[in-house]
Design an enzyme around this catalytic site. Structure first.
Site, mmCIF file in Angstrom:
data_model
loop_
_atom_site.group_PDB
_atom_site.id
_atom_site.type_symbol
_atom_site.label_atom_id
_atom_site.label_comp_id
_atom_site.label_asym_id
_atom_site.label_seq_id
_atom_site.Cartn_x
_atom_site.Cartn_y
_atom_site.Cartn_z
ATOM 1 N N GLY A 13 0.794 -1.213 0.000
ATOM 2 C CA GLY A 13 0.000 0.000 0.000
ATOM 3 C C GLY A 13 0.829 1.266 0.000
ATOM 4 N N HIS A 32 4.572 2.087 -8.094
ATOM 5 C CA HIS A 32 3.590 0.999 -8.095
ATOM 6 C C HIS A 32 2.726 1.046 -9.356
ATOM 7 C CE1 HIS A 32 4.249 1.480 -3.627
ATOM 8 N NE2 HIS A 32 4.427 0.181 -3.771
ATOM 9 N N VAL A 55 11.499 3.690 -10.533
ATOM 10 C CA VAL A 55 10.937 4.993 -10.901
ATOM 11 C C VAL A 55 11.457 6.026 -9.909
ATOM 12 C CG1 VAL A 55 8.824 6.324 -11.249
ATOM 13 C CG2 VAL A 55 8.889 3.893 -11.861
#
Length: 298
Positions: A31, A37, A178
């Site tokens: 999460g 993600h 990233v």
């Protein structure tokens, strides 16, 4: 997007998709989702018809209770982000669902060697917790492909080895790290940085790139190189935790035969532990090409 908190109804939907001949991609997360993600989601879309994500803050992989308690939880925002990316299913189990008899009675999956070296040596049991929860999630979701970020380089190597050793019919896809505009690797833990700490955080990536440039120029006195890098971190008030230079394929010490190395770094910035890595091509041809690219950029 369908959301399931229990295993049985999720499995029924997975079976339906399988009967329809759908290829399923899986993205396990804890999460507090960010662009890294979401890049996994977009990559997964290239490999499958159905995208399944999970959000589970796994207590088995935390060495520090406070770290577990303070881990950012942003489920509502996460659902919005996954919905906007057209994820088909989200699995949000509780610890009671994943470990109904408690952690002490849970069967564990231990990947030898990889789980106890490097970061595994300083965080005993961490990677055992990772491999156990990922194996269980794989058994629940039964994906054809699973996507993981390369930022967690050792974790990716661990999962790939587990899939091989356990003969799991799953393609493991690594996705490039990233980064923020200033070079900081995106991480859920970045949200815990103060404004001042966030401003200093790019030093980690800059130091890593400096190590890479030294290696590509032929420097191989790795112990001295690591100490110099540690000094750079300390000068910016980062506390070096781990800096390793390893063969990217074996995660062992580089040898004369090593053509691809990896720099693995971890440092504390305040109370937040940041990690990053960078693969370095050591072949002469690769070095010459990169040097030419650097000259063109100048």
């Amino acid at each position: 997007m369908e959301i399931f908190a229990d295993i049985l109804p999720l499995r029924e939907q997975i079976k339906t998709w399988k009967r329809e001949g759908k290829r399923i991609a899986f993205i396990p997360t804890m999460g507090n989702l960010h662009e890294g993600h979401l890049t996994l989601v977009r990559t997964a879309r290239e490999h499958a018809d159905i995208i399944v994500a999970s959000i589970f803050v796994n207590p088995m992989q935390f060495n520090n209770v406070d770290d577990l308690t303070n881990y950012p939880r942003t489920i509502d925002e996460d659902i919005e982000k996954l919905t906007s990316e057209n994820v088909d299913m989200l699995f949000t189990p509780t610890p009671e669902v994943m470990y109904p008899d408690g952690l002490d009675k849970q069967t564990v999956v231990d990947v030898p060697v990889i789980s106890t070296i490097l970061e595994g040596a300083s965080r005993p049991g961490h990677f055992k917790g990772v491999s156990t929860v990922v194996a269980k999630l794989f058994n629940i979701v039964q994906p054809d492909v699973a996507c993981f970020g390369e930022k967690d380089f050792q974790q990716l190597a661990l999962i790939r080895q587990m899939v091989i050793d356990m003969a799991m019919d799953i393609d493991v896809v690594g996705v490039a790290t990233v980064r923020e505009m200033d070079g900081l690797a995106m991480s859920s833990r970045n949200n815990l940085l103060t404004l001042n700490e966030r401003q200093r955080s790019p030093v980690l990536a800059r130091t890593m790139r400096w190590i890479s440039s030294q290696m590509r120029r032929g420097r191989n006195d790795y112990e001295s190189l690591i100490e110099d890098a540690s000094d750079q971190l300390r000068a910016a008030d980062l506390q070096p935790d781990e800096i390793f230079i390893r063969d990217a394929r074996t995660l062992q010490e580089p040898t004369e035969e090593t053509t691809q190395a990896v720099i693995l770094m971890a440092a504390f910035l305040g109370q937040v532990r940041l990690i990053d890595n960078l693969v370095v091509e050591l072949t002469t041809a690769a070095n010459e090409e990169e040097e030419e690219e650097e000259e063109e950029e100048k």
